[in-house]
Design a protein around this motif. Sequence first.
Motif, PDB file in Angstrom:
ATOM      1  N   THR A  57      78.693  19.606  57.894  1.00  0.00           N
ATOM      2  CA  THR A  57      80.095  18.869  57.207  1.00  0.00           C
ATOM      3  C   THR A  57      80.424  17.736  58.386  1.00  0.00           C
ATOM      4  OG1 THR A  57      81.002  21.018  56.422  1.00  0.00           O
ATOM      5  CG2 THR A  57      82.642  19.211  56.815  1.00  0.00           C
ATOM      6  N   ILE A  58      80.140  17.899  59.626  1.00  0.00           N
ATOM      7  CA  ILE A  58      80.530  16.857  60.618  1.00  0.00           C
ATOM      8  C   ILE A  58      79.479  15.619  60.254  1.00  0.00           C
ATOM      9  CG2 ILE A  58      80.299  16.067  62.928  1.00  0.00           C
ATOM     10  CD1 ILE A  58      82.747  17.917  62.369  1.00  0.00           C
ATOM     11  N   LEU A  59      78.111  15.876  59.803  1.00  0.00           N
ATOM     12  CA  LEU A  59      77.309  15.053  59.603  1.00  0.00           C
ATOM     13  C   LEU A  59      77.401  14.101  58.183  1.00  0.00           C
ATOM     14  CD1 LEU A  59      73.631  16.492  60.466  1.00  0.00           C
ATOM     15  CD2 LEU A  59      75.402  15.147  61.934  1.00  0.00           C
ATOM     16  N   ASN A  60      78.078  14.797  57.490  1.00  0.00           N
ATOM     17  CA  ASN A  60      78.277  14.329  56.171  1.00  0.00           C
ATOM     18  C   ASN A  60      79.823  13.325  56.347  1.00  0.00           C
ATOM     19  OD1 ASN A  60      76.373  15.414  54.494  1.00  0.00           O
ATOM     20  ND2 ASN A  60      77.579  17.091  53.972  1.00  0.00           N
ATOM     21  N   LEU A  61      80.729  13.914  57.099  1.00  0.00           N
ATOM     22  CA  LEU A  61      81.619  13.268  57.527  1.00  0.00           C
ATOM     23  C   LEU A  61      81.207  11.699  58.328  1.00  0.00           C
ATOM     24  CD1 LEU A  61      84.187  15.893  58.633  1.00  0.00           C
ATOM     25  CD2 LEU A  61      84.627  14.265  56.599  1.00  0.00           C
ATOM     26  N   LEU A  62      80.442  11.886  59.087  1.00  0.00           N
ATOM     27  CA  LEU A  62      79.765  10.661  59.847  1.00  0.00           C
ATOM     28  C   LEU A  62      79.200   9.764  59.079  1.00  0.00           C
ATOM     29  CD1 LEU A  62      78.827   9.356  62.655  1.00  0.00           C
ATOM     30  CD2 LEU A  62      77.012  10.727  62.477  1.00  0.00           C
ATOM     31  N   ILE A  63      78.517  10.155  58.067  1.00  0.00           N
ATOM     32  CA  ILE A  63      77.749   9.296  57.300  1.00  0.00           C
ATOM     33  C   ILE A  63      78.901   8.589  56.070  1.00  0.00           C
ATOM     34  CG2 ILE A  63      76.026   9.337  55.281  1.00  0.00           C
ATOM     35  CD1 ILE A  63      74.517  11.528  56.878  1.00  0.00           C
ATOM     36  N   GLY A  64      79.881   9.336  55.862  1.00  0.00           N
ATOM     37  CA  GLY A  64      80.919   8.779  54.964  1.00  0.00           C
ATOM     38  C   GLY A  64      80.649   9.415  53.473  1.00  0.00           C
ATOM     39  N   PHE A  65      79.691  10.360  53.485  1.00  0.00           N
ATOM     40  CA  PHE A  65      79.506  11.206  52.025  1.00  0.00           C
ATOM     41  C   PHE A  65      80.825  11.854  51.731  1.00  0.00           C
ATOM     42  CE2 PHE A  65      74.890  11.786  52.817  1.00  0.00           C
ATOM     43  CZ  PHE A  65      74.330  10.619  52.451  1.00  0.00           C
ATOM     44  N   ILE A  66      81.650  12.386  52.715  1.00  0.00           N
ATOM     45  CA  ILE A  66      82.903  12.884  52.377  1.00  0.00           C
ATOM     46  C   ILE A  66      83.936  12.288  53.316  1.00  0.00           C
ATOM     47  CG2 ILE A  66      81.848  15.150  51.568  1.00  0.00           C
ATOM     48  CD1 ILE A  66      82.387  16.256  54.015  1.00  0.00           C
ATOM     49  N   ARG A  67      85.126  12.442  52.756  1.00  0.00           N
ATOM     50  CA  ARG A  67      86.431  11.839  53.700  1.00  0.00           C
ATOM     51  C   ARG A  67      87.200  12.954  54.100  1.00  0.00           C
ATOM     52  NH1 ARG A  67      85.200   8.239  55.937  1.00  0.00           N
ATOM     53  NH2 ARG A  67      87.262   7.774  56.674  1.00  0.00           N
ATOM     54  N   PRO A  68      87.894  12.812  55.216  1.00  0.00           N
ATOM     55  CA  PRO A  68      88.570  13.925  55.751  1.00  0.00           C
ATOM     56  C   PRO A  68      89.876  14.019  54.932  1.00  0.00           C
ATOM     57  CG  PRO A  68      88.216  12.268  57.574  1.00  0.00           C
ATOM     58  CD  PRO A  68      87.701  11.658  56.421  1.00  0.00           C
ATOM     59  N   VAL A  69      90.530  15.077  54.749  1.00  0.00           N
ATOM     60  CA  VAL A  69      91.720  15.466  54.281  1.00  0.00           C
ATOM     61  C   VAL A  69      92.856  15.344  55.149  1.00  0.00           C
ATOM     62  CG1 VAL A  69      90.587  17.015  52.716  1.00  0.00           C
ATOM     63  CG2 VAL A  69      91.635  17.780  54.842  1.00  0.00           C
ATOM     64  N   SER A  70      92.583  15.281  56.433  1.00  0.00           N
ATOM     65  CA  SER A  70      93.561  14.718  57.498  1.00  0.00           C
ATOM     66  C   SER A  70      92.714  14.258  58.698  1.00  0.00           C
ATOM     67  CB  SER A  70      94.673  16.011  57.854  1.00  0.00           C
ATOM     68  OG  SER A  70      94.001  17.087  58.468  1.00  0.00           O
ATOM     69  N   GLY A  71      93.504  13.346  59.563  1.00  0.00           N
ATOM     70  CA  GLY A  71      92.572  12.932  60.799  1.00  0.00           C
ATOM     71  C   GLY A  71      91.943  11.793  60.226  1.00  0.00           C
ATOM     72  N   ARG A  72      91.305  11.197  61.096  1.00  0.00           N
ATOM     73  CA  ARG A  72      90.678   9.834  60.743  1.00  0.00           C
ATOM     74  C   ARG A  72      89.191   9.780  61.737  1.00  0.00           C
ATOM     75  NH1 ARG A  72      93.746   4.605  63.288  1.00  0.00           N
ATOM     76  NH2 ARG A  72      93.798   5.218  65.308  1.00  0.00           N
ATOM     77  N   ILE A  73      88.348   8.925  61.355  1.00  0.00           N
ATOM     78  CA  ILE A  73      87.009   8.759  62.000  1.00  0.00           C
ATOM     79  C   ILE A  73      87.104   7.249  62.569  1.00  0.00           C
ATOM     80  CG2 ILE A  73      84.599   9.026  62.078  1.00  0.00           C
ATOM     81  CD1 ILE A  73      85.107  11.136  59.614  1.00  0.00           C
ATOM     82  N   LEU A  74      86.708   6.868  63.501  1.00  0.00           N
ATOM     83  CA  LEU A  74      86.981   5.538  63.738  1.00  0.00           C
ATOM     84  C   LEU A  74      85.559   4.957  64.313  1.00  0.00           C
ATOM     85  CD1 LEU A  74      89.834   5.289  66.506  1.00  0.00           C
ATOM     86  CD2 LEU A  74      90.004   4.995  63.839  1.00  0.00           C
ATOM     87  N   LEU A  75      84.984   3.838  63.580  1.00  0.00           N
ATOM     88  CA  LEU A  75      83.769   3.229  64.031  1.00  0.00           C
ATOM     89  C   LEU A  75      84.218   2.013  64.915  1.00  0.00           C
ATOM     90  CD1 LEU A  75      80.619   2.837  63.717  1.00  0.00           C
ATOM     91  CD2 LEU A  75      81.242   1.461  61.574  1.00  0.00           C
ATOM     92  N   ASP A  76      83.677   1.954  65.979  1.00  0.00           N
ATOM     93  CA  ASP A  76      83.931   0.997  67.075  1.00  0.00           C
ATOM     94  C   ASP A  76      85.441   0.557  66.912  1.00  0.00           C
ATOM     95  OD1 ASP A  76      81.334   0.722  67.560  1.00  0.00           O
ATOM     96  OD2 ASP A  76      80.928  -0.641  66.270  1.00  0.00           O
ATOM     97  N   GLY A  77      86.363   1.606  66.865  1.00  0.00           N
ATOM     98  CA  GLY A  77      87.823   1.308  67.009  1.00  0.00           C
ATOM     99  C   GLY A  77      88.317   1.078  65.556  1.00  0.00           C
ATOM    100  N   ALA A  78      87.413   1.019  64.641  1.00  0.00           N
ATOM    101  CA  ALA A  78      87.919   0.722  63.233  1.00  0.00           C
ATOM    102  C   ALA A  78      87.760   1.987  62.268  1.00  0.00           C
ATOM    103  CB  ALA A  78      87.232  -0.399  62.790  1.00  0.00           C
ATOM    104  N   ASP A  79      89.044   2.091  61.465  1.00  0.00           N
ATOM    105  CA  ASP A  79      88.994   3.308  60.720  1.00  0.00           C
ATOM    106  C   ASP A  79      88.026   3.285  59.542  1.00  0.00           C
ATOM    107  OD1 ASP A  79      89.819   5.574  59.045  1.00  0.00           O
ATOM    108  OD2 ASP A  79      92.001   4.988  59.222  1.00  0.00           O
TER     109      ASP A  79
END
Length: 588
Positions: free
Chosen positions: A392-414
């Motif tokens: 699940t963490i890998l799928n979130l990292l790749i962008g296959f799925i999106r968090p239901v809460s919280g956020r993931i930043l790439l070089d500071g950008a959501d």
Amino acid sequence: MALPQGPLEHRYQGEHPVRTLAYLFRKDRLRLLVAVLAFVVKHSPVWLLPLVTANIIDIVVEKRPISELGGNTLVLVVVLLLNYPTHMLYVRCMHCSVRRTGTGLRSALCHRMQELSIGYHSRTSASALQTKVIRDVENIEQSVQQSADTGLAAVISLIGGLVVIGLRVPAALPAFVLVVPAASLLVRRLRERLRSHNEHFRRQVEQLSSRIGEMTSLMPVTRAHGLERAALGRVDGTLRQVLSAGIRLDLLNGHFGAIAWILLQTIGTAFLAGAALISYYAWLPISPGDVVMLSTFFTTLTGSMTMLMGLAPIVAKGLESVRSAGEVLQAPDLEVNAGKAEVPAVMGRIDFESVTYRYDAEGAAAVTDFSLSVRPGETVALVGASGAGKSTILNLLIGFIRPVSGRILLDGADMATLDLRSYRRFLSVVPQDSVLFEGSIRENVGYGLPDVDEQTVRAALRDANALEFVDRLPGGLDTVVGERGARLSGGQRQRIAIARALIRDPRILVLDEATSALDTRSEALVQEAMDRLMCGRTVFVVAHRLSTVRNADRIVVLDQGRISEIGSHAELLSRGGAYARLQSTQVT
């Protein structure tokens, strides 16, 4: 010929499939009109021939001028000669329009599948999607073609015949309006009696197909245990059932077919006798030629009505296929990238901030309050029991799925604000089961890179420890690997996959159980190649074998979607916690 492009899904929202078909054929409306006009001309002999025949009989019986005979014959010859060019015009306009529309629909389905989320694809069978693209579109094409060919022929025959009768023998028109539909309905009802028997036979054939598929898949087990006779016995039993059902169906077809033919011919004979009596006693102004014409038209129009009634299952099958394709084209589970910011470059910093994700809205969370900051160039390993949340963490990292809460930043950008397609140009994934397509090694390594040269491909293969076996293959770089790389071993496939990742020079690398299915020698070669691949990149590693992650900068231990502990291999062993327990389990 350029393929039709553009999204079609907005025309499928709650629309009736007939309106959907009308929309699909909107660009070919003029061609379809020309096709109908051409069909009217090419099919005119069907209703013109009885009229000309009647005229010729009356000319002979009444000893009218021979010039009238020549005139009628000339008209018929001209109409017959027009059949070839008008038929070719009809095929070019109608059938080519159907083919173009089918190609456009397949293109739209493939485009839509590329836009649908990985979540949708994980819930939907790949074979079901393939069936929609291949079989359902083929059903639509065949349904439209058969409806056009058969339906137009029946309608034109009916209209032409009734117009001729109305003009030539108007007194006979009410009889045709009443008797022809009734006779067609009787024939249709007789044929419908066969439907249940046809369905039973189809099920028997499907069971046979299942048995044969089972036999072929179990062939190694059958041979290994000497069970050939048992396997053949199961298939032979089904074959006997199919034979019995087929013979019963053939006999019933013959039975009902003969009854339908006799019924139709009897009604036709009665119609002919009635018309002859009316002409003989001059009860109505009907000539001998009219008697022949009316008898011929009765058979033609009854056949046309029967054909129209028989179109119902064909049309229903086509409309159901339209609905089936619409399930994909109106599926709402899309990965939306339009209008979001492009990613021009990636440094490799990833920040998970209180990320929670659940696959089922009402189910337990797969990942809960996951927070982790990963520096550019750092290697992070995710370990834990099955179901701990690693994938699940890998799928979130790749962008296959999106968090239901919280956020993931790439070089500071959501990442929710980024075009994930542009982000993935800087990311490579090496999964446990590397997927190769039917093509050469060169094509697989350079997949998606149109201008890559041979030297670059060979360098990637060398760094992936793959060049040594590639050069031994008969075709070298041009060796075809087979479907899903079937002609290569697991270790060879994995090294090709690593070469494919290396040639892209990714900034973020995901290794998902990349060595778990390999033998010791292959694992050593693949691990050495991965060490080169990981150098200078942000790397996320998932592995069950803890021996493959001991050199990671940090190891994240997951337990039921939560972080249990974080640290290096040595630090986690010294703590004696969950990681140490996993390590001791594998060592023992």
